[in-house]
Design a protein around this motif. Sequence first.
Motif, PDB file in Angstrom:
ATOM      1  N   LEU A 208       0.846  -1.198   0.000  1.00 18.65           N
ATOM      2  CA  LEU A 208       0.000   0.000   0.000  1.00 18.65           C
ATOM      3  C   LEU A 208       0.883   1.250   0.000  1.00 18.65           C
ATOM      4  O   LEU A 208       1.933   1.269   0.641  1.00 18.65           O
ATOM      5  CB  LEU A 208      -0.904   0.015   1.226  1.00 18.65           C
TER       6      LEU A 208
ATOM      7  N   THR B 205       0.475  -1.103  -5.054  1.00 17.90           N
ATOM      8  CA  THR B 205      -0.606  -0.132  -5.244  1.00 17.90           C
ATOM      9  C   THR B 205      -0.221   1.267  -4.786  1.00 17.90           C
ATOM     10  O   THR B 205       0.591   1.461  -3.891  1.00 17.90           O
ATOM     11  CB  THR B 205      -1.872  -0.558  -4.472  1.00 17.90           C
TER      12      THR B 205
ATOM     13  N   TYR C  77      -4.963   2.109  -6.269  1.00 20.20           N
ATOM     14  CA  TYR C  77      -5.830   1.863  -5.116  1.00 20.20           C
ATOM     15  C   TYR C  77      -5.844   3.106  -4.240  1.00 20.20           C
ATOM     16  O   TYR C  77      -4.800   3.593  -3.799  1.00 20.20           O
ATOM     17  CB  TYR C  77      -5.384   0.667  -4.281  1.00 20.20           C
TER      18      TYR C  77
ATOM     19  N   TRP D 201      -6.899   4.615  -0.730  1.00 22.52           N
ATOM     20  CA  TRP D 201      -7.123   4.087   0.616  1.00 22.52           C
ATOM     21  C   TRP D 201      -8.577   4.226   1.061  1.00 22.52           C
ATOM     22  O   TRP D 201      -9.151   5.306   0.991  1.00 22.52           O
ATOM     23  CB  TRP D 201      -6.242   4.804   1.633  1.00 22.52           C
ATOM     24  N   GLY D 202      -9.139   3.139   1.504  1.00 24.83           N
ATOM     25  CA  GLY D 202     -10.512   3.128   1.999  1.00 24.83           C
ATOM     26  C   GLY D 202     -11.505   2.607   0.993  1.00 24.83           C
ATOM     27  O   GLY D 202     -12.619   2.213   1.367  1.00 24.83           O
ATOM     28  N   ASN D 203     -11.125   2.584  -0.295  1.00 19.69           N
ATOM     29  CA  ASN D 203     -12.025   2.037  -1.311  1.00 19.69           C
ATOM     30  C   ASN D 203     -12.164   0.527  -1.141  1.00 19.69           C
ATOM     31  O   ASN D 203     -11.355  -0.116  -0.486  1.00 19.69           O
ATOM     32  CB  ASN D 203     -11.502   2.347  -2.719  1.00 19.69           C
TER      33      ASN D 203
ATOM     34  N   ILE E 272     -11.960  -3.412  -2.119  1.00 20.70           N
ATOM     35  CA  ILE E 272     -10.862  -4.149  -2.739  1.00 20.70           C
ATOM     36  C   ILE E 272     -11.417  -5.279  -3.603  1.00 20.70           C
ATOM     37  O   ILE E 272     -12.560  -5.708  -3.413  1.00 20.70           O
ATOM     38  CB  ILE E 272      -9.904  -4.713  -1.674  1.00 20.70           C
TER      39      ILE E 272
ATOM     40  N   PRO F 110      -7.887   7.073   6.649  1.00 18.19           N
ATOM     41  CA  PRO F 110      -8.039   6.272   5.421  1.00 18.19           C
ATOM     42  C   PRO F 110      -7.009   5.155   5.317  1.00 18.19           C
ATOM     43  O   PRO F 110      -7.308   4.083   4.769  1.00 18.19           O
ATOM     44  CB  PRO F 110      -7.874   7.299   4.299  1.00 18.19           C
TER      45      PRO F 110
ATOM     46  N   SER G 222      -8.251   2.394   7.482  1.00 19.20           N
ATOM     47  CA  SER G 222      -9.401   1.808   6.788  1.00 19.20           C
ATOM     48  C   SER G 222      -8.937   0.844   5.692  1.00 19.20           C
ATOM     49  O   SER G 222      -9.505  -0.239   5.512  1.00 19.20           O
ATOM     50  CB  SER G 222     -10.273   2.910   6.178  1.00 19.20           C
ATOM     51  N   ALA G 223      -7.886   1.231   4.962  1.00 23.48           N
ATOM     52  CA  ALA G 223      -7.340   0.356   3.920  1.00 23.48           C
ATOM     53  C   ALA G 223      -6.799  -0.935   4.524  1.00 23.48           C
ATOM     54  O   ALA G 223      -7.029  -2.025   3.987  1.00 23.48           O
ATOM     55  CB  ALA G 223      -6.247   1.089   3.150  1.00 23.48           C
TER      56      ALA G 223
ATOM     57  N   LYS H  27      -9.610  -3.275   5.363  1.00 25.05           N
ATOM     58  CA  LYS H  27     -10.248  -3.900   4.203  1.00 25.05           C
ATOM     59  C   LYS H  27      -9.379  -5.017   3.618  1.00 25.05           C
ATOM     60  O   LYS H  27      -9.892  -6.046   3.174  1.00 25.05           O
ATOM     61  CB  LYS H  27     -10.556  -2.844   3.142  1.00 25.05           C
ATOM     62  N   TRP H  28      -8.064  -4.828   3.602  1.00 23.09           N
ATOM     63  CA  TRP H  28      -7.177  -5.806   2.974  1.00 23.09           C
ATOM     64  C   TRP H  28      -6.844  -6.973   3.897  1.00 23.09           C
ATOM     65  O   TRP H  28      -6.585  -8.090   3.427  1.00 23.09           O
ATOM     66  CB  TRP H  28      -5.882  -5.139   2.522  1.00 23.09           C
TER      67      TRP H  28
END
Length: 244
Positions: free
Chosen positions: A92, A115, A143, A145-147, A149, A172, A175-176, A179-180
């Motif tokens: 990231l 990413t 990518y 951050w926070g979107n 995946i 964010p 948050s990333a 999610k990952w």
Amino acid sequence: VSWCIVLFSLRLAMTSPVLLLTGNRWSTSDLSVGGNRILINESPDAQIGGSEEHEMRTGLTVWDASMVLAKYFDQQATIQSSKFQEKTIVELGAGCGLVGISIAKLFPSSKILITDLGPLVPLIEKNIKLNGLDSSQVIAQEYFWGNEIPDSIQADVIVASDCVWVPYLVEPFVSALEKWANPSTLVLIAYQERSQISQNSFIEKAQQKFDISSIPPEEMHPRYTDSRIHILQLRRKNHPKDET
């Protein structure tokens, strides 16, 4: 008028986070992993602009924390190489892609996804090709951050370096990570001490979902250590206890 300016500047300095963007201690021109020279182009092909210009411009430079993290993996490859072989590894906030590219060179059986923001992807792709890596093993992808995946990617390992440096990016970034990271994902984050506010905020937010520990200096590469640079290990709370 000059005194007003001085007083205003002092007040601003006291209420703003301090960012110590010091010069690099190490040069990428000297960097190798597993006996392979790592070639990194820090010059973008495209003009960078817009509201995210500052964040993207910092991504056009290789910072010391990324070299410490890359050399940590170099050290691990000689100690327990199987730990990072045949894994899916996601970087990231990759910037120039140094860490992900180094990992790809060290652990050829692993799949690497590197990413960052969209305008930086062409630079990462250029560096991937520069190091003779194939798209079947390592790819660059946008990518934010926070979107959400891709469902098709299950990260075994997540890496990041110097992503904890300004307060408004902490939330964010965490948050990333949330999610990952799945229950068995290992997260390794390297950072250089810059803003105590940002560092405290990151720990406070991340420890709500992750167990956090520090990699001791003796486990890092002996030539690539610095008292101001740290590597954190994160795992989801209630992760499988047999994972190391």
